[in-house]
Motif scaffolding. Structure first.
Motif, PDB file in Angstrom:
ATOM      1  N   ILE A   1       8.477  -7.027   6.889  1.00 25.47           N
ATOM      2  CA  ILE A   1       8.486  -8.017   7.975  1.00 25.47           C
ATOM      3  C   ILE A   1       9.891  -8.160   8.554  1.00 25.47           C
ATOM      4  N   GLY A   2      10.884  -8.205   7.671  1.00 20.48           N
ATOM      5  CA  GLY A   2      12.263  -8.334   8.128  1.00 20.48           C
ATOM      6  C   GLY A   2      12.705  -7.163   8.988  1.00 20.48           C
ATOM      7  N   THR A   3      12.289  -5.955   8.601  1.00 20.79           N
ATOM      8  CA  THR A   3      12.623  -4.764   9.393  1.00 20.79           C
ATOM      9  C   THR A   3      12.071  -4.879  10.808  1.00 20.79           C
ATOM     10  N   TYR A   4      10.804  -5.242  10.899  1.00 14.96           N
ATOM     11  CA  TYR A   4      10.173  -5.352  12.226  1.00 14.96           C
ATOM     12  C   TYR A   4      10.868  -6.418  13.077  1.00 14.96           C
ATOM     13  N   LEU A   5      11.095  -7.600  12.494  1.00 12.67           N
ATOM     14  CA  LEU A   5      11.686  -8.690  13.268  1.00 12.67           C
ATOM     15  C   LEU A   5      13.114  -8.364  13.688  1.00 12.67           C
ATOM     16  N   ASN A   6      13.847  -7.665  12.837  1.00 13.92           N
ATOM     17  CA  ASN A   6      15.214  -7.302  13.185  1.00 13.92           C
ATOM     18  C   ASN A   6      15.247  -6.379  14.405  1.00 13.92           C
TER      19      ASN A   6
ATOM     20  N   SER B   1      12.540   3.536  18.834  1.00 11.96           N
ATOM     21  CA  SER B   1      13.176   3.535  17.521  1.00 11.96           C
ATOM     22  C   SER B   1      12.492   2.551  16.575  1.00 11.96           C
ATOM     23  N   ARG B   2      12.074   1.417  17.112  1.00 10.24           N
ATOM     24  CA  ARG B   2      11.428   0.401  16.280  1.00 10.24           C
ATOM     25  C   ARG B   2      10.139   0.927  15.656  1.00 10.24           C
ATOM     26  N   VAL B   3       9.334   1.613  16.432  1.00  7.55           N
ATOM     27  CA  VAL B   3       8.075   2.167  15.918  1.00  7.55           C
ATOM     28  C   VAL B   3       8.352   3.169  14.799  1.00  7.55           C
TER      29      VAL B   3
ATOM     30  N   THR C   1       7.420   2.260  10.747  1.00  7.90           N
ATOM     31  CA  THR C   1       6.464   3.174  10.095  1.00  7.90           C
ATOM     32  C   THR C   1       7.077   3.786   8.850  1.00  7.90           C
ATOM     33  N   TRP C   2       8.303   4.261   8.971  1.00  6.84           N
ATOM     34  CA  TRP C   2       8.994   4.870   7.829  1.00  6.84           C
ATOM     35  C   TRP C   2       9.133   3.874   6.683  1.00  6.84           C
ATOM     36  N   VAL C   3       9.536   2.659   6.999  1.00  6.21           N
ATOM     37  CA  VAL C   3       9.778   1.647   5.974  1.00  6.21           C
ATOM     38  C   VAL C   3       8.492   1.258   5.252  1.00  6.21           C
ATOM     39  N   VAL C   4       7.436   0.993   5.990  1.00 10.48           N
ATOM     40  CA  VAL C   4       6.183   0.541   5.377  1.00 10.48           C
ATOM     41  C   VAL C   4       5.619   1.607   4.441  1.00 10.48           C
ATOM     42  N   VAL C   5       5.568   2.846   4.903  1.00  7.68           N
ATOM     43  CA  VAL C   5       5.026   3.922   4.072  1.00  7.68           C
ATOM     44  C   VAL C   5       5.919   4.154   2.852  1.00  7.68           C
ATOM     45  N   SER C   6       7.225   4.145   3.044  1.00  7.55           N
ATOM     46  CA  SER C   6       8.153   4.412   1.936  1.00  7.55           C
ATOM     47  C   SER C   6       8.090   3.322   0.874  1.00  7.55           C
TER      48      SER C   6
END
Length: 543
Positions: free
Chosen positions: A87-92, A297-299, A303-308
């Motif tokens: 969540i933090g990654t997306y909001l940032n 870049s956000r997409v 995606t990378w963060v959630v899967v990882s």
């Protein structure tokens, strides 16, 4: 050394050669100016920006810290932390990235995060940037140390070699390519490392599930451990007098699960707040070639963060089913990814996969070293000590700072029993609380003053130090992750002191009111200048 060890080492050596080569490729261009050395001249494309931001963010705790935590106590701690991080990654990326990119240009074309803070208030004495640079220096030494711990544990587990010299070897490699290549080498290698980390996580997860007998067998085994898969309970390993988990009839012994209540969930999800103040991520927003490319870049990044994160936690859980008694402490459990790779994969492939751990550690520590160097050189040396310093002099000071942080990081990492997850959590809280509230207020609150900014940074830092070292050991409500109370204290300090201070000067208010105004020609020129650069970067990586 066995033949298998030789092929593992050979694969890792190839990886070292690749990253060092990238560093030397970018050496000439990076040394042309401080803008090139610190943020790549604001000419980095969306793919490189996204993967660089996330690879530098997800240090050794992604491939060692999180799996180790999941292996030892189950899904709750690691799972809720991952939710907060996602969540933090997306909001940032959503709330900060575009605004920071545009405001940093308007505010004196700032090329460092402390520089942006000072320019935002027209702080001619650079008081704000000096305080910010000192905070970065302190907590990045801790961060760099955690990355070096990762290197030492990796080689110690793989080859049985002594921890200390192996930790120093990994640290030296990171130091060399950061010292030579600057921001562009870091971004380019982060792209390679981000891809490698993603590949390694997928391979080890799929292989470990197969090794453990399939999904059904894994779930059945884990369900037999009280509270292991619960989101509202946490498994409690039963340990002996030496702190080692007890094994009975070849099975790990667990006690009754502990309650994992709302306070614990909020505490772990509070990790997401840290993103708003992470210099290694925020500096990527400064370096992207156009604010209009932030969405793309956000997409990629989210995606990378959630899967990882999902793969990392699952590896820890599946590892408990596949190797139920292998690791008797939380610190030892952080090697589960490495051991699974050794058992499952051919030697050369194992070397490629475990290089993902080096990738995680090296991409992060190189960013920390570079940002620490740029903060001290640009914001303290040129900002306060020698305001007429040339770019060459600034880069010399930056490299001296790299050496100092490098040596302190080695000192911190000398304890091989350090738990990576907890070392990282301390530095994450310090940076997140010091800069997170300030970044959000700087971008969204017109009434923010320089005095409020200073109060917020000092209040956040002090609260983290006091809470972590004095209050947290008391337990109860004080056991909450220190980032959350420190973040709130920092916000409160910013608001109260800003309200009590005189209103910002007219020119500061004017910049705030107009920094998001469209300037299509500026963006167009920046994009045109950087297209050739991105093509050359991608071609260099492919070659």
């Amino acid at each position: 050394m066995t033949q298998g060890d030789f092929w593992v080492l050979f694969a890792m050596l190839l990886y070292f050669i690749v990253v060092l080569t990238i560093g030397f490729i970018y050496a000439k261009r990076s040394n042309s100016s401080t803008s090139e050395y610190f943020i790549g001249g604001r000419k980095v494309g969306p793919w490189l920006t996204a993967l660089s931001a996330e690879a530098s963010d997800m240090s050794g705790y992604l491939l060692m810290g999180l799996p180790g935590l999941a292996y030892f106590t189950g899904a709750s701690d690691a799972g809720w932390t991952a939710v907060g991080l996602a969540i933090g990654t997306y909001l940032n990326w959503k709330l900060v990235a575009r605004r920071l990119r545009r405001y940093s240009v308007v505010a004196g074309n700032a090329i460092t995060l402390p520089g942006f803070y000072s320019n935002r208030f027209h702080d001619e004495k650079n008081i704000v940037s000096t305080i910010a640079a000192l905070i970065i220096l302190v907590f990045f030494c801790v961060y760099v140390g955690s990355c070096f711990v990762t290197c030492g544990k990796l080689f110690n587990t793989l080859f049985g070699l002594d921890y200390l010299p192996m930790m120093c070897l990994g640290a030296i490699i990171v130091f060399l390519y950061t010292l030579v290549g600057g921001y562009l080498s870091v971004v380019a290698t982060d792209f390679v490392q981000g891809c490698l980390m993603f590949f390694a996580l997928l391979v080890v997860l799929i292989g470990s599930v197969t090794m453990a007998g399939g999904v059904e067998n894994v779930v059945a085994f884990l369900q037999s451990i009280p509270g292991f898969l619960s989101g509202v309970e946490i498994a409690v390993p039963v340990t002996d007098a030496n702190g080692l988990q007890i094994v009975n009839n070849d099975s790990p012994v667990f006690g009754m699960p502990a309650e994992y209540g709302l306070l614990s969930i909020i505490s772990m999800m509070a990790w997401g707040l840290g993103y708003f103040g992470m210099p290694q991520v925020l500096v990527r927003f400064l370096g992207i070639r156009s604010a209009d490319e932030i969405k793309r870049s956000r997409v990629i990044a989210v995606t990378w963060v959630v899967v990882s994160l999902f793969c990392a936690i699952c590896i820890g859980l599946v590892g408990r089913a596949a190797l139920p008694t292998m690791f008797a402490t939380n610190s030892a459990a952080e090697n589960v990814f490495i051991v699974l790779s050794q058992i499952m994969l051919p030697s050369f492939m194992c070397g490629i996969v475990v290089s993902g751990i080096l990738a995680a550690s090296m991409s992060s520590s190189s960013s920390y070293l570079l940002i620490a160097g740029s903060s001290v050189a640009e914001n303290i040396f040129r900002g306060v000590i020698k305001k007429d310093a040339t770019d060459a002099q600034v880069m010399i000071v930056a490299r001296i700072t790299l050496i100092v942080v490098f040596l302190i990081g080695i000192l911190i990492a000398s304890d091989e029993n350090s738990v990576i997850f907890f070392v990282v959590s301390y530095a994450w809280a310090g940076l997140g609380a010091s800069f997170g509230p300030l970044t959000l207020c700087a971008l969204y609150w017109r009434r923010l003053t320089m005095q409020g900014a200073i109060a917020g940074m000092i209040g956040g830092t002090a609260t983290v130090l006091i809470w972590h070292n004095l209050l947290s050991p008391l337990g109860g409500i004080f056991g909450i992750y220190e980032l959350l109370p420190a973040f709130l204290v920092s916000l409160l300090c910013i608001y109260i002191v800003s309200k009590l201070s005189p209103e910002p000067p007219a020119e500061v208010l004017y910049e705030f009111d107009h920094y998001m105004d469209d300037d299509p020609e500026l963006e167009k020129r920046a994009a045109e200048e950087s297209i050739a650069v991105e093509k050359a970067t991608v071609q260099a990586i492919q070659d």
